[in-house]
Design a protein around this motif. Structure first.
Motif, mmCIF file in Angstrom:
data_model
loop_
_atom_site.group_PDB
_atom_site.id
_atom_site.type_symbol
_atom_site.label_atom_id
_atom_site.label_comp_id
_atom_site.label_asym_id
_atom_site.label_seq_id
_atom_site.Cartn_x
_atom_site.Cartn_y
_atom_site.Cartn_z
ATOM 1 N N TYR A 37 6.990 7.818 -4.913
ATOM 2 C CA TYR A 37 7.771 7.298 -3.794
ATOM 3 C C TYR A 37 9.198 6.904 -4.166
ATOM 4 C CZ TYR A 37 3.203 6.806 -1.529
ATOM 5 O OH TYR A 37 1.965 7.042 -0.992
ATOM 6 N N ALA A 136 8.699 5.072 3.539
ATOM 7 C CA ALA A 136 7.896 4.644 4.691
ATOM 8 C C ALA A 136 6.406 4.890 4.494
ATOM 9 C CB ALA A 136 8.387 5.356 5.950
ATOM 10 N N ARG A 137 6.021 5.727 3.532
ATOM 11 C CA ARG A 137 4.601 5.984 3.249
ATOM 12 C C ARG A 137 4.025 4.996 2.244
ATOM 13 N NH1 ARG A 137 5.413 11.643 0.781
ATOM 14 N NH2 ARG A 137 7.098 10.383 -0.057
ATOM 15 N N ASN A 138 4.868 4.207 1.608
ATOM 16 C CA ASN A 138 4.437 3.329 0.528
ATOM 17 C C ASN A 138 4.119 1.938 1.082
ATOM 18 O OD1 ASN A 138 4.032 1.863 -1.796
ATOM 19 N ND2 ASN A 138 5.831 2.648 -2.843
ATOM 20 N N GLU A 139 2.948 1.811 1.670
ATOM 21 C CA GLU A 139 2.578 0.563 2.343
ATOM 22 C C GLU A 139 2.544 -0.630 1.393
ATOM 23 O OE1 GLU A 139 2.179 -2.097 5.107
ATOM 24 O OE2 GLU A 139 2.565 0.000 5.577
ATOM 25 N N LEU A 142 6.129 -1.749 0.989
ATOM 26 C CA LEU A 142 6.619 -2.311 2.253
ATOM 27 C C LEU A 142 6.030 -3.704 2.492
ATOM 28 C CD1 LEU A 142 6.401 0.899 4.440
ATOM 29 C CD2 LEU A 142 8.493 -0.192 3.565
ATOM 30 N N LYS A 143 4.787 -3.896 2.119
ATOM 31 C CA LYS A 143 4.133 -5.200 2.263
ATOM 32 C C LYS A 143 4.884 -6.263 1.451
ATOM 33 C CE LYS A 143 -0.469 -7.239 1.751
ATOM 34 N NZ LYS A 143 -1.843 -6.964 1.296
ATOM 35 N N ARG A 146 8.141 -7.190 3.197
ATOM 36 C CA ARG A 146 7.900 -8.085 4.340
ATOM 37 C C ARG A 146 7.566 -9.503 3.871
ATOM 38 N NH1 ARG A 146 4.260 -3.594 5.978
ATOM 39 N NH2 ARG A 146 5.639 -2.074 6.955
ATOM 40 N N TYR A 152 13.131 -5.972 9.072
ATOM 41 C CA TYR A 152 13.259 -4.527 9.210
ATOM 42 C C TYR A 152 14.496 -4.210 10.042
ATOM 43 C CZ TYR A 152 12.374 0.163 10.999
ATOM 44 O OH TYR A 152 12.501 1.491 11.355
ATOM 45 N N THR A 155 14.746 2.918 9.892
ATOM 46 C CA THR A 155 14.228 3.918 8.980
ATOM 47 C C THR A 155 15.248 5.046 8.937
ATOM 48 O OG1 THR A 155 11.936 3.368 9.493
ATOM 49 C CG2 THR A 155 12.328 5.528 8.506
ATOM 50 N N GLU A 165 12.327 2.944 4.840
ATOM 51 C CA GLU A 165 12.459 1.741 5.671
ATOM 52 C C GLU A 165 13.411 0.779 4.977
ATOM 53 O OE1 GLU A 165 8.972 -0.209 7.151
ATOM 54 O OE2 GLU A 165 8.043 1.693 7.750
#
Length: 174
Positions: A37, A136-139, A142-143, A146, A152, A155, A165
Motif C-alpha cells: 500500500y 483507501a484499501r488499507n483499513e 486508515l483506522k 482516524r 477526512y 480521496t 484518503e
C-alpha cells in the motif's frame, strides 16, 4: 537518550536514522507485504528509492527534527519499523506516515508512535496543521489516522499513488 532520539513513549523509542542502517530499510520497504500500500504500483521500493529516501529523512531530521524515524522497542531495542513526518507537496506540509515489519502488526505500536509524534509536533513546533494519508484499501492504516484525530478531507492522488484518503490534523485550541 542518544542524540538521534526524538522522543520516547511507554514502549517505544523514536530516533533519527544513520546511513549505516540502510539494510534495515531495505528489509522493511523491500518486503512485498509492507510495500503493498505504500505506492501506487504496490511493489517493493528499489534500493535506489530507499537510498534516496534515507538520505532525505536524515537531512530532514538534521534540519527540522522531522523525517521518518526509526521505531524501536524499549524493552529489547528491536527495530519494529518507522514512523515520522515527511514533507508533502510544494507547500512542504508535514505529513505523518508509518510502516512496520509485518511480525509487529497488531500490537498498537503504530498508534503509540504516531500519538507520541502528534503530541511532540504540537509541543515543539508552531505549525498549525499536518496531514496524514493512506491507501483507501488499507483499513488498518486508515483506522490509525482516524484514532489519531484526523478529519477526512478527500480521496485523491498522491504523487504516483491513486485512491489515497487524506486527513488533516489542526492544532488544538489553547
Amino acid at each position: 537518550m542518544t542524540d538521534l532520539t526524538l522522543l520516547e513513549t511507554d514502549r517505544l523509542v523514536l530516533s533519527g536514522w544513520r546511513a549505516d542502517q540502510i539494510e534495515d530499510l531495505y528489509r522493511l520497504h523491500g518486503d512485498p507485504t509492507v510495500a503493498r500500500y505504500l505506492t501506487g504500483h504496490g511493489r517493493p521500493w528499489t534500493t535506489e528509492e530507499m537510498d534516496q529516501a534515507l538520505a532525505h529523512w536524515i537531512a530532514l531530521f538534521e534540519r527540522q527534527k522531522m523525517g521518518k524515524l526509526r521505531v524501536t522497542r524499549k524493552a529489547d531495542g528491536v527495530l519494529v519499523g518507522r514512523c515520522g513526518f515527511g514533507i508533502y507537496g510544494p507547500e512542504e506540509i508535514p505529513e505523518i506516515g508509518y510502516s512496520l515489519y509485518p511480525e509487529f502488526w497488531g500490537n498498537g505500536y503504530v498508534l503509540e508512535a504516531a500519538s507520541g509524534l502528534r503530541d511532540w509536533y504540537w509541543r515543539e513546533t508552531d505549525r498549525d496543521h499536518f496531514l496524514g494519508m493512506a491507501d483507501a484499501r488499507n483499513e488498518a492504516s486508515l483506522k490509525v489516522l482516524r484514532k489519531l484525530g484526523g478529519v477526512y478531507t478527500h480521496t485523491g492522488d498522491s504523487y504516483d499513488h491513486p485512491d489515497v484518503e487524506f486527513y488533516r490534523y489542526d492544532r488544538p485550541a489553547a
